[in-house]
Write an enzyme that holds these catalytic residues in place. Structure first.
Site, PDB file in Angstrom:
ATOM      1  N   LEU A  30       0.813  -1.222   0.000  1.00  0.00           N
ATOM      2  CA  LEU A  30       0.000   0.000   0.000  1.00  0.00           C
ATOM      3  C   LEU A  30       0.847   1.273   0.000  1.00  0.00           C
ATOM      4  CD1 LEU A  30      -2.796  -1.022   2.541  1.00  0.00           C
ATOM      5  CD2 LEU A  30      -2.721  -1.337   0.064  1.00  0.00           C
ATOM      6  N   GLU A  32       0.267   5.881  -0.761  1.00  0.00           N
ATOM      7  CA  GLU A  32      -0.711   6.965  -0.572  1.00  0.00           C
ATOM      8  C   GLU A  32      -1.891   6.881  -1.545  1.00  0.00           C
ATOM      9  OE1 GLU A  32      -1.776   9.590   1.309  1.00  0.00           O
ATOM     10  OE2 GLU A  32      -0.472   8.645   2.786  1.00  0.00           O
ATOM     11  N   HIS A  34      -3.441   4.140  -2.610  1.00  0.00           N
ATOM     12  CA  HIS A  34      -4.416   3.248  -1.973  1.00  0.00           C
ATOM     13  C   HIS A  34      -5.065   3.930  -0.766  1.00  0.00           C
ATOM     14  CE1 HIS A  34      -1.391   0.205  -3.607  1.00  0.00           C
ATOM     15  NE2 HIS A  34      -2.508  -0.182  -4.190  1.00  0.00           N
ATOM     16  N   GLN A  58      -4.992 -12.254 -12.859  1.00  0.00           N
ATOM     17  CA  GLN A  58      -4.850 -11.049 -13.684  1.00  0.00           C
ATOM     18  C   GLN A  58      -3.412 -10.828 -14.149  1.00  0.00           C
ATOM     19  OE1 GLN A  58      -6.380  -8.424 -10.456  1.00  0.00           O
ATOM     20  NE2 GLN A  58      -4.830  -6.982 -11.148  1.00  0.00           N
ATOM     21  N   GLY A 144      -9.145   3.742  -8.274  1.00  0.00           N
ATOM     22  CA  GLY A 144      -8.325   4.891  -8.654  1.00  0.00           C
ATOM     23  C   GLY A 144      -8.387   5.144 -10.151  1.00  0.00           C
ATOM     24  N   MET A 181       1.793   7.290  -8.230  1.00  0.00           N
ATOM     25  CA  MET A 181       2.221   6.269  -7.267  1.00  0.00           C
ATOM     26  C   MET A 181       1.772   4.900  -7.748  1.00  0.00           C
ATOM     27  SD  MET A 181       1.806   7.844  -3.544  1.00  0.00           S
ATOM     28  CE  MET A 181       2.669   9.348  -3.107  1.00  0.00           C
ATOM     29  N   SER A 182       2.651   3.912  -7.566  1.00  0.00           N
ATOM     30  CA  SER A 182       2.356   2.539  -7.970  1.00  0.00           C
ATOM     31  C   SER A 182       3.230   1.607  -7.152  1.00  0.00           C
ATOM     32  CB  SER A 182       2.664   2.370  -9.459  1.00  0.00           C
ATOM     33  OG  SER A 182       2.780   0.995  -9.774  1.00  0.00           O
ATOM     34  N   ARG A 184       4.569  -0.868  -8.244  1.00  0.00           N
ATOM     35  CA  ARG A 184       5.674  -1.299  -9.108  1.00  0.00           C
ATOM     36  C   ARG A 184       6.804  -0.275  -9.168  1.00  0.00           C
ATOM     37  NH1 ARG A 184       1.214  -3.803 -12.221  1.00  0.00           N
ATOM     38  NH2 ARG A 184       1.592  -6.053 -12.145  1.00  0.00           N
TER      39      ARG A 184
HETATM   40  P1  AMP Z   1      -3.665  -2.214  -6.994  1.00  0.00           P
HETATM   41  O1  AMP Z   1      -3.209  -2.561  -5.619  1.00  0.00           O
HETATM   42  O2  AMP Z   1      -2.580  -1.794  -7.910  1.00  0.00           O
HETATM   43  O3  AMP Z   1      -4.572  -3.290  -7.586  1.00  0.00           O
HETATM   44  O4  AMP Z   1      -4.593  -0.935  -6.838  1.00  0.00           O
HETATM   45  C1  AMP Z   1      -5.712  -0.948  -6.005  1.00  0.00           C
HETATM   46  C2  AMP Z   1      -6.518   0.295  -6.243  1.00  0.00           C
HETATM   47  O5  AMP Z   1      -5.741   1.436  -5.923  1.00  0.00           O
HETATM   48  C3  AMP Z   1      -6.976   0.451  -7.694  1.00  0.00           C
HETATM   49  O6  AMP Z   1      -8.303   0.966  -7.718  1.00  0.00           O
HETATM   50  C4  AMP Z   1      -6.000   1.455  -8.227  1.00  0.00           C
HETATM   51  O7  AMP Z   1      -6.497   2.218  -9.303  1.00  0.00           O
HETATM   52  C5  AMP Z   1      -5.791   2.329  -7.011  1.00  0.00           C
HETATM   53  N1  AMP Z   1      -4.529   3.073  -7.136  1.00  0.00           N
HETATM   54  C6  AMP Z   1      -3.294   2.559  -7.370  1.00  0.00           C
HETATM   55  N2  AMP Z   1      -2.392   3.553  -7.476  1.00  0.00           N
HETATM   56  C7  AMP Z   1      -3.080   4.713  -7.319  1.00  0.00           C
HETATM   57  C8  AMP Z   1      -2.704   6.093  -7.338  1.00  0.00           C
HETATM   58  N3  AMP Z   1      -1.459   6.491  -7.540  1.00  0.00           N
HETATM   59  N4  AMP Z   1      -3.684   7.013  -7.141  1.00  0.00           N
HETATM   60  C9  AMP Z   1      -4.973   6.632  -6.951  1.00  0.00           C
HETATM   61  N5  AMP Z   1      -5.366   5.356  -6.919  1.00  0.00           N
HETATM   62  C10 AMP Z   1      -4.446   4.408  -7.098  1.00  0.00           C
END
Ligand code: AMP
Length: 285
Positions: A30, A32, A34, A58, A144, A181-182, A184
């Protein structure tokens, strides 16, 4: 905060709570981005459940399922501090069985853009969300805009499958230099991290040209040159300007009330995505 690992425990928790339940699906690690979704849910619902599940369906065969970052203890601490009501963190066997019969096969939206490079990716997203939506029965689910194609597909799926769930889109949270933010991003070296800002920079560049250049072919040509000249380590997968509702490419910004630029690129072998809503042009060029 309750930490729930099985479907049975989840059923028990769900039976105890009254009023709206906000659901934030994640794959953990997680950040910011998330947490902004969790805060939004907390502000709109008496109960917020976050799922942390790295969904094997996925990921493609050559993707990063095995090495995807897993930081469960830190994640739980962050969620506890925010005041989340519950976390659902099931083992894979709780969600899938080798004898599973059901597969979800999406069509149009999911074959575009990311879907055309990550075959089956959105089918896997749809399958896990269908299962989670049934188990959790949330009133609202938070996604997001960072993963823009995903949120559009989820909106469409919820509409078509008659899930009584409101999908709430949340804005992309960025690092100070603009990088979305990611989870990855942690794969990147300092040099790669510096190049990764290219995705946002080129989206901003398109935005600065948009008031005077309305033809998308020209905008995309400029964008490709911008990346090639300034960010040689960035390998563009696609860059497109689409109508954000249909996700179909447009020839001219005026063709859509909400034109959106989408980009996917590799930096040091790490696949990154971003997108930006373009302010519609005010005058004809
Ligand atoms: P994930 O853990 O990558 O599957 O993401 C979970 C949720 O968090 C998804 O709805 C993403 O779109 C959202 N999310 C991931 N990165 C961001 C970000 N930088 N800003 C807003 N939402 C995000």
């Amino acid at each position: 905060m309750e930490v729930i690992e099985t479907r049975q425990q989840l059923r028990t928790w769900r039976g105890k709570v009254y009023g709206s339940v906000g659901f934030v699906p994640t794959m953990g690690a997680l950040h910011e981005g998330h947490l902004s979704l969790v805060r939004r849910s907390l502000s709109e619902n008496p109960w917020t459940l976050v799922s942390i599940f790295v969904n094997p369906r996925q990921f493609g065969p050559n993707e990063d399922y095995q090495r995807y970052p897993r930081t469960l203890e830190t994640d739980l601490r962050l969620l506890e501090n925010l005041g989340a009501s519950a976390v659902f963190t099931p083992p894979v066997e709780e969600i899938y069985s080798p004898e599973d019969e059901v597969h979800i096969s999406l069509t149009r939206l999911s074959r575009l853009w990311c879907g055309s490079y990550r075959l089956g990716h959105f089918d896997g997203v749809a399958l896990v969300l269908t299962k989670l939506f049934h188990l959790i029965a949330p009133s609202r689910a938070y996604f997001g805009e960072k993963d823009f194609q995903q949120v559009r597909i989820v909106e469409k799926m919820v509409e078509e499958l008659f899930f009584p769930i409101e999908i709430v889109r949340c804005p992309t949270v960025r690092e100070p230099d603009g990088l979305a933010m990611s989870s990855r991003n942690t794969y990147l070296s300092p040099r790669g991290r510096a190049q990764a800002v290219a995705l946002y920079k080129v989206l901003q560049y398109i935005q600065t040209l948009a008031p005077t250049t309305h033809r998308t072919a020209e905008l995309l040509q400029e964008a490709q040159t911008y990346i090639a000249e300034r960010f040689p380590d960035v390998k563009l997968e696609y860059i497109a300007i689409v109508d954000e509702y249909s996700l179909q490419p447009i020839d001219h910004l005026r063709q859509s009330a909400r034109p959106r630029a989408l980009i996917a690129a590799y930096v040091e072998g790490v696949r990154l995505i971003d997108n930006l809503l373009l302010t519609p042009p005010e005058e004809e060029s």
